[in-house]
Write a protein that holds these residues in place. Structure first.
Motif, PDB file in Angstrom:
ATOM      1  N   VAL A  50     -20.518   1.185  22.321  1.00 26.51           N
ATOM      2  CA  VAL A  50     -19.363   1.545  23.128  1.00 26.51           C
ATOM      3  C   VAL A  50     -18.479   1.635  21.751  1.00 26.51           C
ATOM      4  CG1 VAL A  50     -17.630   0.969  24.647  1.00 26.51           C
ATOM      5  CG2 VAL A  50     -19.916   0.211  25.028  1.00 26.51           C
ATOM      6  N   LYS A  51     -17.670   2.581  21.510  1.00 20.70           N
ATOM      7  CA  LYS A  51     -16.598   2.934  20.519  1.00 20.70           C
ATOM      8  C   LYS A  51     -15.358   2.435  21.036  1.00 20.70           C
ATOM      9  CE  LYS A  51     -14.276   6.762  18.271  1.00 20.70           C
ATOM     10  NZ  LYS A  51     -13.963   7.897  18.272  1.00 20.70           N
ATOM     11  N   ARG A  52     -14.832   1.524  20.040  1.00 23.83           N
ATOM     12  CA  ARG A  52     -13.431   0.976  20.367  1.00 23.83           C
ATOM     13  C   ARG A  52     -12.354   2.012  20.291  1.00 23.83           C
ATOM     14  NH1 ARG A  52     -11.194  -2.718  18.048  1.00 23.83           N
ATOM     15  NH2 ARG A  52     -10.350  -3.513  19.690  1.00 23.83           N
ATOM     16  N   ARG A  53     -11.627   2.133  21.378  1.00 22.04           N
ATOM     17  CA  ARG A  53     -10.515   3.134  21.158  1.00 22.04           C
ATOM     18  C   ARG A  53      -9.119   2.665  21.114  1.00 22.04           C
ATOM     19  NH1 ARG A  53     -14.802   5.164  23.652  1.00 22.04           N
ATOM     20  NH2 ARG A  53     -15.520   7.174  23.566  1.00 22.04           N
ATOM     21  N   VAL A  54      -8.580   2.435  19.921  1.00 22.67           N
ATOM     22  CA  VAL A  54      -7.306   1.727  19.723  1.00 22.67           C
ATOM     23  C   VAL A  54      -6.263   2.853  19.232  1.00 22.67           C
ATOM     24  CG1 VAL A  54      -8.293  -0.410  19.380  1.00 22.67           C
ATOM     25  CG2 VAL A  54      -7.791   1.112  17.338  1.00 22.67           C
ATOM     26  N   GLN A  55      -4.988   2.427  19.354  1.00 21.21           N
ATOM     27  CA  GLN A  55      -3.784   3.396  18.754  1.00 21.21           C
ATOM     28  C   GLN A  55      -3.584   3.255  17.294  1.00 21.21           C
ATOM     29  OE1 GLN A  55      -0.644   2.175  21.281  1.00 21.21           O
ATOM     30  NE2 GLN A  55      -1.103   3.738  22.671  1.00 21.21           N
ATOM     31  N   GLU A  56      -3.931   1.948  16.746  1.00 23.94           N
ATOM     32  CA  GLU A  56      -3.607   1.574  15.689  1.00 23.94           C
ATOM     33  C   GLU A  56      -5.107   1.177  14.736  1.00 23.94           C
ATOM     34  OE1 GLU A  56      -1.553  -2.096  13.037  1.00 23.94           O
ATOM     35  OE2 GLU A  56      -0.715  -1.485  15.205  1.00 23.94           O
ATOM     36  N   ALA A  57      -5.121   1.919  13.535  1.00 24.39           N
ATOM     37  CA  ALA A  57      -6.290   1.568  12.839  1.00 24.39           C
ATOM     38  C   ALA A  57      -5.700   0.802  11.374  1.00 24.39           C
ATOM     39  CB  ALA A  57      -7.009   2.643  12.409  1.00 24.39           C
ATOM     40  N   PHE A  58      -6.540   0.338  10.571  1.00 27.00           N
ATOM     41  CA  PHE A  58      -6.342  -0.307   9.532  1.00 27.00           C
ATOM     42  C   PHE A  58      -6.757   0.274   8.361  1.00 27.00           C
ATOM     43  CE2 PHE A  58      -6.703  -3.609  12.940  1.00 27.00           C
ATOM     44  CZ  PHE A  58      -5.789  -4.310  12.563  1.00 27.00           C
ATOM     45  N   GLU A  59      -6.217  -0.017   7.226  1.00 26.00           N
ATOM     46  CA  GLU A  59      -6.662   0.763   5.882  1.00 26.00           C
ATOM     47  C   GLU A  59      -7.020  -0.489   4.796  1.00 26.00           C
ATOM     48  OE1 GLU A  59      -4.487   3.948   2.518  1.00 26.00           O
ATOM     49  OE2 GLU A  59      -3.581   3.516   4.421  1.00 26.00           O
ATOM     50  N   LEU A  60      -8.279  -0.105   4.327  1.00 30.66           N
ATOM     51  CA  LEU A  60      -8.633  -0.912   3.113  1.00 30.66           C
ATOM     52  C   LEU A  60      -7.739  -1.054   2.180  1.00 30.66           C
ATOM     53  CD1 LEU A  60     -12.714  -0.284   3.556  1.00 30.66           C
ATOM     54  CD2 LEU A  60     -11.349  -2.626   3.922  1.00 30.66           C
ATOM     55  N   GLY A  61      -7.494  -2.092   1.582  1.00 28.51           N
ATOM     56  CA  GLY A  61      -6.349  -2.269   0.470  1.00 28.51           C
ATOM     57  C   GLY A  61      -5.246  -2.203   0.597  1.00 28.51           C
ATOM     58  N   GLU A  62      -4.733  -1.817   1.960  1.00 25.64           N
ATOM     59  CA  GLU A  62      -3.105  -2.024   2.387  1.00 25.64           C
ATOM     60  C   GLU A  62      -2.991  -2.909   3.414  1.00 25.64           C
ATOM     61  OE1 GLU A  62      -1.191   0.237   0.745  1.00 25.64           O
ATOM     62  OE2 GLU A  62      -2.713   0.839  -0.463  1.00 25.64           O
ATOM     63  N   THR A  63      -3.669  -2.588   4.560  1.00 27.73           N
ATOM     64  CA  THR A  63      -3.240  -3.651   5.804  1.00 27.73           C
ATOM     65  C   THR A  63      -4.382  -4.555   6.244  1.00 27.73           C
ATOM     66  OG1 THR A  63      -3.902  -1.763   7.121  1.00 27.73           O
ATOM     67  CG2 THR A  63      -1.826  -1.823   6.779  1.00 27.73           C
ATOM     68  N   ILE A  64      -5.355  -4.266   5.442  1.00 34.83           N
ATOM     69  CA  ILE A  64      -6.609  -5.172   5.523  1.00 34.83           C
ATOM     70  C   ILE A  64      -7.239  -5.319   4.230  1.00 34.83           C
ATOM     71  CG2 ILE A  64      -8.378  -3.623   6.372  1.00 34.83           C
ATOM     72  CD1 ILE A  64      -9.307  -5.492   8.523  1.00 34.83           C
ATOM     73  N   ALA A  65      -8.114  -6.320   3.859  1.00 31.11           N
ATOM     74  CA  ALA A  65      -8.485  -6.714   2.487  1.00 31.11           C
ATOM     75  C   ALA A  65      -7.684  -6.146   1.146  1.00 31.11           C
ATOM     76  CB  ALA A  65      -9.849  -5.741   2.418  1.00 31.11           C
ATOM     77  N   ALA A  66      -6.380  -6.741   1.538  1.00 33.55           N
ATOM     78  CA  ALA A  66      -5.278  -6.515   0.698  1.00 33.55           C
ATOM     79  C   ALA A  66      -4.960  -7.461  -0.370  1.00 33.55           C
ATOM     80  CB  ALA A  66      -4.006  -5.995   1.614  1.00 33.55           C
ATOM     81  N   THR A  67      -5.416  -8.391  -0.507  1.00 34.02           N
ATOM     82  CA  THR A  67      -5.115  -9.530  -1.588  1.00 34.02           C
ATOM     83  C   THR A  67      -5.212  -9.046  -2.752  1.00 34.02           C
ATOM     84  OG1 THR A  67      -5.965 -11.467   0.102  1.00 34.02           O
ATOM     85  CG2 THR A  67      -5.647 -11.907  -2.569  1.00 34.02           C
ATOM     86  N   PRO A  68      -4.418  -9.219  -3.794  1.00 32.44           N
ATOM     87  CA  PRO A  68      -4.306  -8.383  -5.095  1.00 32.44           C
ATOM     88  C   PRO A  68      -5.560  -9.329  -5.742  1.00 32.44           C
ATOM     89  CG  PRO A  68      -2.272  -8.974  -4.505  1.00 32.44           C
ATOM     90  CD  PRO A  68      -3.048  -9.596  -3.642  1.00 32.44           C
ATOM     91  N   GLY A  69      -6.351  -8.212  -6.650  1.00 32.53           N
ATOM     92  CA  GLY A  69      -7.138  -8.762  -7.634  1.00 32.53           C
ATOM     93  C   GLY A  69      -7.899  -7.562  -8.120  1.00 32.53           C
ATOM     94  N   GLN A  70      -9.126  -7.921  -8.907  1.00 30.77           N
ATOM     95  CA  GLN A  70      -9.628  -6.803  -9.782  1.00 30.77           C
ATOM     96  C   GLN A  70     -11.491  -7.088  -9.475  1.00 30.77           C
ATOM     97  OE1 GLN A  70      -8.718  -4.051 -11.711  1.00 30.77           O
ATOM     98  NE2 GLN A  70      -6.580  -4.582 -10.907  1.00 30.77           N
ATOM     99  N   VAL A  71     -12.011  -5.984  -9.414  1.00 30.02           N
ATOM    100  CA  VAL A  71     -13.440  -6.299  -9.771  1.00 30.02           C
ATOM    101  C   VAL A  71     -13.823  -6.317 -11.170  1.00 30.02           C
ATOM    102  CG1 VAL A  71     -15.726  -4.740  -9.638  1.00 30.02           C
ATOM    103  CG2 VAL A  71     -13.982  -4.613  -7.735  1.00 30.02           C
ATOM    104  N   VAL A  72     -14.535  -7.430 -11.429  1.00 23.96           N
ATOM    105  CA  VAL A  72     -14.881  -7.675 -12.820  1.00 23.96           C
ATOM    106  C   VAL A  72     -16.221  -7.649 -13.386  1.00 23.96           C
ATOM    107  CG1 VAL A  72     -12.660  -9.006 -12.959  1.00 23.96           C
ATOM    108  CG2 VAL A  72     -14.770 -10.064 -12.350  1.00 23.96           C
TER     109      VAL A  72
END
Length: 598
Positions: free
Chosen positions: A210-232
């Motif tokens: 069942v596909k979840r249908r929502v009005q608002e999505a999230f954007e990786l690195g912006e609104t979700i998984a957004a804690t500042p850091g670097q791949v090292v």
């Protein structure tokens, strides 16, 4: 029924559907129907083996029937008890129809949201329907308990019978769900047309969910998984993220978080207000996290050995290079905790146990002798079918694993969304947790074959015989302090089974029990003040004895756990900036690997 419910469901004024909206929905429905037919045709012609044994239900219920036939007196007693219960329900229903106050014969279990609508209790007809269904489901469960079956077959019969009853719930039927009836009257049936279109759209997709249908999505690195850091650091299996400090000084000992493979790491870095990793950073820790690769066929031969040596240990090596520190705290979750337990034993065998100051296993198992309803999927026939599927593809698809997890929690993850999207034609609420759940990852064939047979079925991690990189694994050789965190309503890693982890290792172990379930219990920021947690005597003989003497505390388990962490007692140093230590920055967090979708 209409007369009885004049002020209830059927008091809604019937409405005519809007012609323009009806035309739009019909056009959408036609397009989705065409796609669904094409998808069904492609699936029918697919040569790939199924990832499960299609005959498992038939074999399980045949064994169930034979077991019942061998105990006729017990079955007869169950029938007599059932007759009395039905008579009680009919009497109660008749009394309520006459306007008398009655107590329900049977009520939904705590947390069952299928019957949360007031109409299920306030309107006699729907209340009687609900109770009849719950009574039938309870009686079937009692009958399953009557049968003398081996544990594996019992788990299958229990799972398949509950799945059947979940599907037959009156809440799933547009004619017997009061909310669906009301919505149909209010929209002139347009909700059912839109719902059918939604169903056909999902059938036309590849996921089979069942596909979840929502009005608002999230954007990786912006609104979700957004804690500042670097791949090292990165290799074929992982990227290692180091987070930027938010304090002037940090604890000297770094922390490495090991997530499971089946879902991406950012369960622990959802929106900033609920991010576990950001909270650790704000508490003054130098935090690293593994972001596992979402594999394709080229990684098919990466097995359990690789995920320990090229995965966890390679990440530990990178943390040491980045910080110059000789030891660290290992923190892990679910399957990541099983990998960490294996890693600890391997390091102990190599004489390198000092590299880990403390380890935390959250909602993780190391003893798989009893895994509850998950036993339904580890039979020899199940493994053979799954291994044939893996040999064909080289990996398991993320949506195949998501279907498995959804089936275990069908009412919440299948039937609840189905009612919302197919009967009510409503959009769901935006949820960072569910958005993450939909973004699952593949797992390589070799790893799943190793894990399924050696760990799940043969339980070698606890009973002996597991080797990693040519070294025999012995958890009793692990003297590193180990913290165990479990969740009271966990459907994946039962807290009572998780409590047994205290006895698995050879060193000091501590236990905390958090509230809520497998995922929601993990994401419990102190600012939310939710769920609560328990602490008790870690030397208690068993889980029930521990809980009987445990003290409950309000709020989040995070601070109580962190106070026990070895790194939280270490000296402090100037904050470490990612990329300025022994490893250069490769790219900003969350990195490329977490963005890979198929």
């Amino acid at each position: 029924m209409t007369a009885m419910d004049r002020k209830g469901v059927f008091s809604a004024t019937p409405a005519a559907a809007d012609p323009a909206e009806t035309a739009r929905v019909l056009a959408e429905l036609a397009a989705n129907a065409s796609n669904a037919v094409r998808a069904a045709h492609a699936r029918a012609l697919s040569p790939q083996p199924l990832p499960y044994d299609p005959f498992a239900p038939a074999k399980a219920f045949t064994a169930f029937q034979m077991a019942l036939m061998s105990r006729p007196l017990d079955v007869m007693q169950r029938q007599m008890d059932a007759a009395q219960e039905w008579a009680q329900l009919w009497t109660s229903t008749a009394s309520r129809a006459l306007g008398l106050e009655t107590e329900p014969v049977v009520t939904p279990q705590r947390g069952d949201r299928r019957f949360s609508s007031p109409a299920w209790s306030e309107e006699p007809a729907f209340d009687a329907l609900k109770q009849a269904y719950l009574l039938a489901a309870q009686q079937l469960a009692d009958l399953v308990e009557t049968a003398e079956l081996d544990p594996e077959t019992h788990a299958k019969v229990d799972f398949f019978s509950r799945s059947l009853m979940n599907a037959l719930s009156p809440s799933n039927n547009p004619l017997t769900n009061p909310d669906a009836v009301r919505k149909t009257l209010e929209t002139g049936g347009l909700n059912l047309l839109q719902g059918l279109s939604n169903l056909l759209e999902d059938l036309g997709g590849e996921r089979g969910l069942v596909k979840r249908r929502v009005q608002e999505a999230f954007e990786l690195g912006e609104t979700i998984a957004a804690t500042p850091g670097q791949v090292v650091f990165e290799n074929d299996l992982l990227q290692l993220i180091q987070y930027a400090p938010s304090t002037e000084q940090v604890f000297k000992r770094p922390l490495l978080f090991v997530p499971p493979l089946v879902n991406k790491y950012y369960l622990f870095d959802l929106t900033p207000r609920s991010s576990f990793l950001k909270w650790l950073v704000d508490e003054g820790h130098t935090v690293f996290v593994i972001s596992w690769a979402n594999p394709d066929e080229t990684l098919r031969d990466k097995g359990l050995d690789a995920y320990v040596t090229e995965g966890v240990i390679a990440a530990m090596d990178a943390v040491q290079k980045a910080t110059g520190e000789a030891d660290l705290d290992l923190v892990s979750y679910c399957l990541g905790g099983t990998l960490v337990a294996i890693t600890l034993a391997l390091l102990a065998a190599r004489g390198e146990a000092g590299r880990v100051a403390s380890a935390t296993l959250i909602a993780s198992l190391v003893d798989f002798s009893e895994i509850g309803e998950w036993s339904a999927f580890r039979g020899e026939d199940d493994l053979r079918a799954f291994e044939a599927h893996l040999d064909h593809k080289g990996y398991v698809e993320a949506h195949d694993l998501a279907r498995l997890f959804s089936a275990v929690r069908a009412n919440d993850l299948i039937w609840g969304p189905a009612v919302s999207h197919y009967l009510l034609a409503e959009e769901g609420r935006p949820s960072d947790l569910l958005w993450w759940f939909d973004d699952a990852a593949r797992i390589p064939a070799r790893f799943l074959k190793d894990y399924g047979r050696k760990v799940l079925r043969e339980n070698r991690l606890t009973e002996g015989g597991l080797t990693i990189d040519g070294t025999t694994i012995d958890l009793k050789a692990v003297k590193t302090p180990v913290h165990i965190v479990a969740f009271k309503d966990d459907h994946v890693s039962s807290w009572r089974r998780t409590f047994e982890n205290l006895k698995a290792f050879g060193g000091k172990t501590r236990f905390i029990l958090g509230g809520s379930g497998h995922n929601a219990g993990m994401i419990n920021p102190p600012s939310a003040g939710k769920h609560g947690f328990w602490t008790g005597d870690d030397k208690a003989p068993d889980a029930d004895a521990w809980f009987a003497g445990a003290a409950k505390h309000e709020g989040s388990w995070w601070p109580a756990w962190r106070e026990r962490l070895a790194g939280a007692k270490a000296a402090k140093v100037d904050a470490r900036t990612p990329g300025e230590g022994g490893l250069p920055a490769i790219e900003p967090a969350p990195g490329r690997y977490v963005r890979v979708r198929y």
